[in-house]
Structures are given as structure tokens and as C-alpha cells.
Write an enzyme that holds these catalytic residues in place. Sequence first.
Site, PDB file in Angstrom:
ATOM      1  N   GLY A 119      38.635  38.727  33.913  1.00 34.46           N
ATOM      2  CA  GLY A 119      38.202  39.176  35.235  1.00 34.46           C
ATOM      3  C   GLY A 119      37.748  38.020  36.101  1.00 34.46           C
ATOM      4  O   GLY A 119      36.777  38.120  36.850  1.00 34.46           O
TER       5      GLY A 119
ATOM      6  N   THR B 136      38.896  36.515  38.725  1.00 30.38           N
ATOM      7  CA  THR B 136      39.125  36.411  40.163  1.00 30.38           C
ATOM      8  C   THR B 136      38.059  37.123  40.997  1.00 30.38           C
ATOM      9  O   THR B 136      38.075  37.038  42.218  1.00 30.38           O
ATOM     10  CB  THR B 136      40.514  36.963  40.543  1.00 30.38           C
ATOM     11  OG1 THR B 136      40.629  38.332  40.097  1.00 30.38           O
ATOM     12  CG2 THR B 136      41.615  36.133  39.907  1.00 30.38           C
TER      13      THR B 136
ATOM     14  N   ASN C 141      47.350  42.938  31.788  1.00 29.80           N
ATOM     15  CA  ASN C 141      46.761  44.188  32.263  1.00 29.80           C
ATOM     16  C   ASN C 141      45.653  44.583  31.299  1.00 29.80           C
ATOM     17  O   ASN C 141      45.885  44.730  30.098  1.00 29.80           O
ATOM     18  CB  ASN C 141      47.845  45.279  32.322  1.00 29.80           C
ATOM     19  CG  ASN C 141      47.332  46.579  32.910  1.00 29.80           C
ATOM     20  OD1 ASN C 141      46.142  46.906  32.809  1.00 29.80           O
ATOM     21  ND2 ASN C 141      48.222  47.333  33.527  1.00 29.80           N
TER      22      ASN C 141
ATOM     23  N   ASN D 175      34.273  39.538  31.037  1.00 34.34           N
ATOM     24  CA  ASN D 175      33.742  39.840  32.362  1.00 34.34           C
ATOM     25  C   ASN D 175      34.514  40.951  33.069  1.00 34.34           C
ATOM     26  O   ASN D 175      34.202  41.286  34.213  1.00 34.34           O
ATOM     27  CB  ASN D 175      33.745  38.553  33.216  1.00 34.34           C
ATOM     28  CG  ASN D 175      33.253  38.771  34.617  1.00 34.34           C
ATOM     29  OD1 ASN D 175      32.127  39.202  34.832  1.00 34.34           O
ATOM     30  ND2 ASN D 175      34.100  38.479  35.602  1.00 34.34           N
TER      31      ASN D 175
ATOM     32  N   TYR E 129      30.724  54.452  34.585  1.00 37.60           N
ATOM     33  CA  TYR E 129      30.396  53.023  34.580  1.00 37.60           C
ATOM     34  C   TYR E 129      29.205  52.735  33.674  1.00 37.60           C
ATOM     35  O   TYR E 129      29.233  51.814  32.846  1.00 37.60           O
ATOM     36  CB  TYR E 129      30.101  52.583  36.012  1.00 37.60           C
ATOM     37  CG  TYR E 129      29.821  51.108  36.192  1.00 37.60           C
ATOM     38  CD1 TYR E 129      30.856  50.176  36.153  1.00 37.60           C
ATOM     39  CD2 TYR E 129      28.528  50.647  36.429  1.00 37.60           C
ATOM     40  CE1 TYR E 129      30.604  48.833  36.336  1.00 37.60           C
ATOM     41  CE2 TYR E 129      28.273  49.301  36.617  1.00 37.60           C
ATOM     42  CZ  TYR E 129      29.309  48.397  36.572  1.00 37.60           C
ATOM     43  OH  TYR E 129      29.058  47.056  36.750  1.00 37.60           O
ATOM     44  N   SER E 130      28.147  53.535  33.798  1.00 39.56           N
ATOM     45  CA  SER E 130      26.946  53.329  32.986  1.00 39.56           C
ATOM     46  C   SER E 130      27.248  53.509  31.498  1.00 39.56           C
ATOM     47  O   SER E 130      26.699  52.796  30.646  1.00 39.56           O
ATOM     48  CB  SER E 130      25.841  54.293  33.408  1.00 39.56           C
ATOM     49  OG  SER E 130      25.425  54.041  34.731  1.00 39.56           O
TER      50      SER E 130
ATOM     51  N   LYS F  29      28.883  50.308  30.291  1.00 38.12           N
ATOM     52  CA  LYS F  29      27.971  49.169  30.267  1.00 38.12           C
ATOM     53  C   LYS F  29      26.933  49.318  29.160  1.00 38.12           C
ATOM     54  O   LYS F  29      26.509  48.337  28.547  1.00 38.12           O
ATOM     55  CB  LYS F  29      27.312  48.989  31.631  1.00 38.12           C
ATOM     56  CG  LYS F  29      28.305  48.609  32.739  1.00 38.12           C
ATOM     57  CD  LYS F  29      29.098  47.360  32.382  1.00 38.12           C
ATOM     58  CE  LYS F  29      30.046  46.921  33.476  1.00 38.12           C
ATOM     59  NZ  LYS F  29      30.770  45.673  33.134  1.00 38.12           N
TER      60      LYS F  29
ATOM     61  N   ILE G  45      24.165  41.855  42.695  1.00 39.71           N
ATOM     62  CA  ILE G  45      24.641  40.499  42.949  1.00 39.71           C
ATOM     63  C   ILE G  45      25.577  40.513  44.152  1.00 39.71           C
ATOM     64  O   ILE G  45      26.421  41.403  44.278  1.00 39.71           O
ATOM     65  CB  ILE G  45      25.383  39.937  41.717  1.00 39.71           C
ATOM     66  CG1 ILE G  45      24.522  40.050  40.451  1.00 39.71           C
ATOM     67  CG2 ILE G  45      25.807  38.494  41.971  1.00 39.71           C
ATOM     68  CD1 ILE G  45      23.216  39.302  40.508  1.00 39.71           C
TER      69      ILE G  45
END
Length: 229
Positions: free
Chosen positions: A8, A10, A55, A77, A142-143, A146, A175
Amino acid sequence: MKKVLVTGATGSIGEAIVKYFANNGYFVYIHYNSNEAKAKEILQSITSGEIIKFNATSKEEIKASLEGIEVDVLVNNLGIIKDGLFFFMDDNDWESVLNTNLNSLYYVTKALLPSMMSNKNGSIVNISSISGLVGNVGQVNYSTTKGGIFSFTKALCLEVGRYNIRVNSVAPGIIESEMTKDLDKSMKNQIPCKRFGTPDEVAEVVFFLGDKGTYINGEIINVSGGMVR
């Protein structure tokens, strides 16, 4: 020369990590999926590196692209967001976030770990989020990924520590990046530091864990300006 792979690469945080390692003498493998122009731009900005395409949701592409590659440090990342309240969440939004954020972590690490074990040396830094620590409305998918990264980190470090391989995780707060550019700026008031973090501030912690913190293992380092304590 030491080598690092940054997946990741980029994105805003990924680019900062690439440059931090490159500025400290590393050969950097710069991973991208679709943004080849950005990957080439990053490559041109450092002294030693190579771009790698795969991919994130294809285990076949991951295995083929990483075959024969050995690194001293792996920075996982990769990550996407597809937010929405759980009741209205589309199945594809659930599956794509899990595939990109969690399954790719497994396949990339699985591809590079054997050489680390053979060399009896290595460091893995998994980029997670404070969303995995405290959750967030509209981010059940998402959570979940993570939080899974934290568990992955703590379990894997127990298995590979005897091979002199360390596994740690970084949990960034808000961020400044493409992913957060549309956030309400008043959210800064919820942060004791009264500002959003910068990609360079995350990259500095990632480099320390990957290269310097030789007795830090199985840890989650929170980089949130005190937002999560």
C-alpha cells in the site's frame, strides 16, 4: 543493504514510510495495485528501490509477485475503507474490506516469512488503526479488520520470536491523508495535541519498530496524539 517491502505504498502513510526507510539506507520494494504513476514517482524520489504490483485481494498474484523476494523488514500497510452503518452495509463492502485489510496481511506475510525464518532475522510491522482499539460508528467492517490485525500481531509474535523475528503493530489516529481530508476539522478539539498527525510522524514510529526496537515484540503502538489513551 537491508531491504524492506511496504505494501500500500502509494497512499500518504505508505509513501512516507517508503521515504523514511530509503533515507536510512534501505532498498525499498514499493507495492502498488493500480496507481502505477504514483509508484514510479515515489521510486524516482528515492535512491534504491523497485516497484511491485499485485492485487491485494488475489492470493495468486501475491504469491507470484513475491516469489524469490527476501526482506529484513515487512511493513503491512494495505488498507481500504468502505464506511456505512451495519444495518445498511452491502455484503460486498464487508467482503472487500476484509479481503484487502486482513486476508492480504495473511498472504503477504506467509510469502515472506519462510526466508526470515531461514535467516533467523526479521521484523514485521502491521499498520492498524485506533478504530481497531475503540471501534467507530459506520466502520464495523473496518474496525473488525483492524482489531484482527492486533490479534494477528500478538499471536504471530509468539510463534516466530524464537527465530529472532519481531512482530509489532502501529495504530495511527487521525492522520493527514487522502482518507481523512474530508473530516470535520473540529475533531481536532477531541485530541489533546489539538491537531491531526502527519504521515511522517507515523513513518518514524514504523521505522523505529522495524529497525531499532530490537526488544519490542508483540506490541501495539498508539500514534493518536492522545486521542485514544
